[in-house]
Design an enzyme around this catalytic site. Structure first.
Site, short mmCIF file in Angstrom:
data_model
loop_
_atom_site.label_atom_id
_atom_site.label_comp_id
_atom_site.label_asym_id
_atom_site.label_seq_id
_atom_site.Cartn_x
_atom_site.Cartn_y
_atom_site.Cartn_z
N ARG A 46 -0.56 -5.31 -0.55
CA ARG A 46 -1.90 -4.78 -0.27
C ARG A 46 -2.63 -5.66 0.76
NH1 ARG A 46 -7.39 -3.44 -3.15
NH2 ARG A 46 -7.60 -1.36 -2.26
N HIS A 50 -4.09 -4.22 4.21
CA HIS A 50 -5.52 -4.27 4.57
C HIS A 50 -5.79 -5.17 5.77
CE1 HIS A 50 -7.65 -2.41 0.84
NE2 HIS A 50 -6.59 -1.72 1.23
N TRP A 189 0.50 3.16 -11.47
CA TRP A 189 0.93 4.52 -11.12
C TRP A 189 2.19 4.94 -11.88
CZ3 TRP A 189 -1.51 1.34 -7.56
CH2 TRP A 189 -2.56 1.90 -6.83
ZN1 ZEM Z 1 -3.44 1.29 -1.84
N1 ZEM Z 1 -4.87 1.10 -3.26
N2 ZEM Z 1 -4.47 2.80 -0.95
N3 ZEM Z 1 -2.04 1.39 -0.37
N4 ZEM Z 1 -2.43 -0.21 -2.72
C1 ZEM Z 1 -4.85 0.26 -4.35
C2 ZEM Z 1 -3.81 -0.58 -4.72
C3 ZEM Z 1 -2.68 -0.79 -3.95
C4 ZEM Z 1 -5.65 3.35 -1.38
C5 ZEM Z 1 -6.52 2.79 -2.36
O1 ZEM Z 1 -7.81 3.17 -2.37
C6 ZEM Z 1 -6.07 1.80 -3.29
C7 ZEM Z 1 -2.01 2.26 0.70
C8 ZEM Z 1 -2.85 3.35 0.83
C9 ZEM Z 1 -3.98 3.58 0.07
C10 ZEM Z 1 -1.23 -0.74 -2.28
C11 ZEM Z 1 -0.60 -0.49 -1.05
C12 ZEM Z 1 -1.01 0.50 -0.17
C13 ZEM Z 1 -6.06 0.40 -5.09
C14 ZEM Z 1 -6.41 -0.41 -6.33
C15 ZEM Z 1 -6.82 1.35 -4.45
C16 ZEM Z 1 -8.18 1.82 -4.91
C17 ZEM Z 1 -6.96 -1.78 -5.95
C18 ZEM Z 1 -7.28 -2.63 -7.16
O2 ZEM Z 1 -8.12 -2.21 -7.96
O3 ZEM Z 1 -6.67 -3.70 -7.30
C19 ZEM Z 1 -5.91 4.57 -0.62
C20 ZEM Z 1 -7.10 5.49 -0.77
C21 ZEM Z 1 -4.86 4.71 0.26
C22 ZEM Z 1 -4.60 5.79 1.25
C23 ZEM Z 1 -4.45 7.03 0.94
C24 ZEM Z 1 -0.97 1.88 1.62
C25 ZEM Z 1 -0.69 2.59 2.94
C26 ZEM Z 1 -0.35 0.77 1.08
C27 ZEM Z 1 0.78 -0.06 1.61
C28 ZEM Z 1 1.65 0.36 2.50
C29 ZEM Z 1 -0.69 -1.63 -3.29
C30 ZEM Z 1 0.64 -2.36 -3.23
C31 ZEM Z 1 -1.62 -1.66 -4.35
C32 ZEM Z 1 -1.52 -2.44 -5.65
C33 ZEM Z 1 -2.24 -3.76 -5.53
C34 ZEM Z 1 -2.20 -4.60 -6.77
O4 ZEM Z 1 -2.93 -5.59 -6.79
O5 ZEM Z 1 -1.46 -4.31 -7.72
#
Ligand code: ZEM
Length: 288
Positions: A46, A50, A189
């Site tokens: 993440r 970001h 998920w």
């Molecule tokens: Zn995420 N993501 N993401 N994402 N994401 C979260 C967690 C993680 C969206 C999003 O709002 C959120 C991509 C695309 C998009 C990861 C990777 C990638 C979380 C939760 C949210 C709300 C955060 C938390 O509470 O800790 C949205 C709206 C997306 C687009 C549609 C893409 C592209 C990613 C990588 C290629 C990963 C690995 C996580 C889990 C993080 C963790 O700490 O476990």
């Protein structure tokens, strides 16, 4: 003697780093039984995302190049809540490898995490050079989980991705979880959040998703167990017909998902970066 020492001084910092050694050291930081589901891998992915996903192809601003995610105000943007945890975990490696840039460290951490959690290998290049806080991007460049397909397209088209690449990238939501104290959303998920799989797609298609009954922001839980979640933005990949074609493809064909994810993730990490001409491309072997 003077001639030789001067030559040495002119070696650019990025060339003085053994990236294979950094890879190994990042891999050693992944596991921690007291953190979350036992791995920093998901939050490293993440962080890399970001750090990179702020890119705007029209103005050529943002992206991982300057590592501006580590500076306020960008570090304090709502979307980046919790990523300080990942940066702090990686900081000792910045101290150990003085010549690595933060941009290279954060993106390489994403690559290591994907690979070591069982995902595809991902090509990666060094040579980013860090920028100061005045290069921070404005808030609002990263996707808002509460919105749907139009918003998701606006955000990712701005970076230069197409529908297939977007559908591949979101498969990273096989990893990790939502934390109420970070995003307000809650839960993983699927049942194996520390393994890189195509389960985002299979879970999305194979479950009935119902609104979670709680005081928090609108999200979905699987009807059967209630243990797994989807964001409103995740659900858009099921309901939008053009996204859904790819969701179905990746759910039935894990190899195609791995190939497409690898290419799209490598592209994400390089958005807007001006690499030195002689920067080599690495494809690191996963460790045993
Ligand atoms: Zn995420 N993501 N993401 N994402 N994401 C979260 C967690 C993680 C969206 C999003 O709002 C959120 C991509 C695309 C998009 C990861 C990777 C990638 C979380 C939760 C949210 C709300 C955060 C938390 O509470 O800790 C949205 C709206 C997306 C687009 C549609 C893409 C592209 C990613 C990588 C290629 C990963 C690995 C996580 C889990 C993080 C963790 O700490 O476990």
């Amino acid at each position: 003697w003077y001639f030789y020492s001067k030559q040495q001084d002119e070696t650019p910092a990025w060339k003085k780093v053994n990236y294979q050694n950094v890879y190994k050291d990042i891999a050693d930081l992944l596991e921690d039984e007291n953190y979350d589901d036992g791995s920093y891998g998901p939050v490293f992915v993440r962080l890399a995302w970001h750090a990179s996903g702020t890119y705007d192809k029209k103005t050529h601003t943002g992206g991982s190049g300057g590592a501006t995610i580590r500076h306020a105000p960008e570090s304090e943007h709502g979307a980046n809540a919790g990523l300080d945890v990942a940066r702090r975990r990686l900081e000792p490696l910045k101290q150990k490898y003085r010549n690595i840039s933060y941009g290279d460290l954060y993106t390489l951490a994403g690559v290591v995490a994907v690979q070591e959690l069982g995902g595809p290998t991902v090509q990666w290049r060094p040579g980013r050079s860090d920028l100061q806080a005045d290069a921070c991007t404005p808030d609002g460049r990263l996707p808002d989980a509460a919105q749907g397909a139009d918003h998701v397209r606006d955000i990712f088209y701005r970076m230069g991705f197409d529908d297939r690449e977007i559908a591949a990238l979101v498969g990273a939501h096989a990893l990790g979880r939502c934390h109420t104290y970070r995003s307000g959303f809650d839960g993983p998920w699927n049942a194996s959040p520390t393994a890189f799989t195509n389960f985002f797609y299979t879970e999305l298609l194979n479950n009935t998703w119902v609104p979670k009954k709680w005081d928090g922001p609108k999200q979905f839980v699987d009807k059967q167990s209630g243990a797994f979640m989807m964001l409103p933005a995740d659900m858009a990949f099921k309901t939008d017909p053009r996204f859904r074609t790819y969701i179905e493809l990746y759910a039935r064909d894990q190899d195609t998902f791995f190939n497409d994810f690898s290419a799209a993730f490598a592209k994400l990490l390089e958005l807007g970066v001006k690499f030195p001409e002689d920067a080599p491309t690495y494809r690191f072997k996963p460790l045993d």
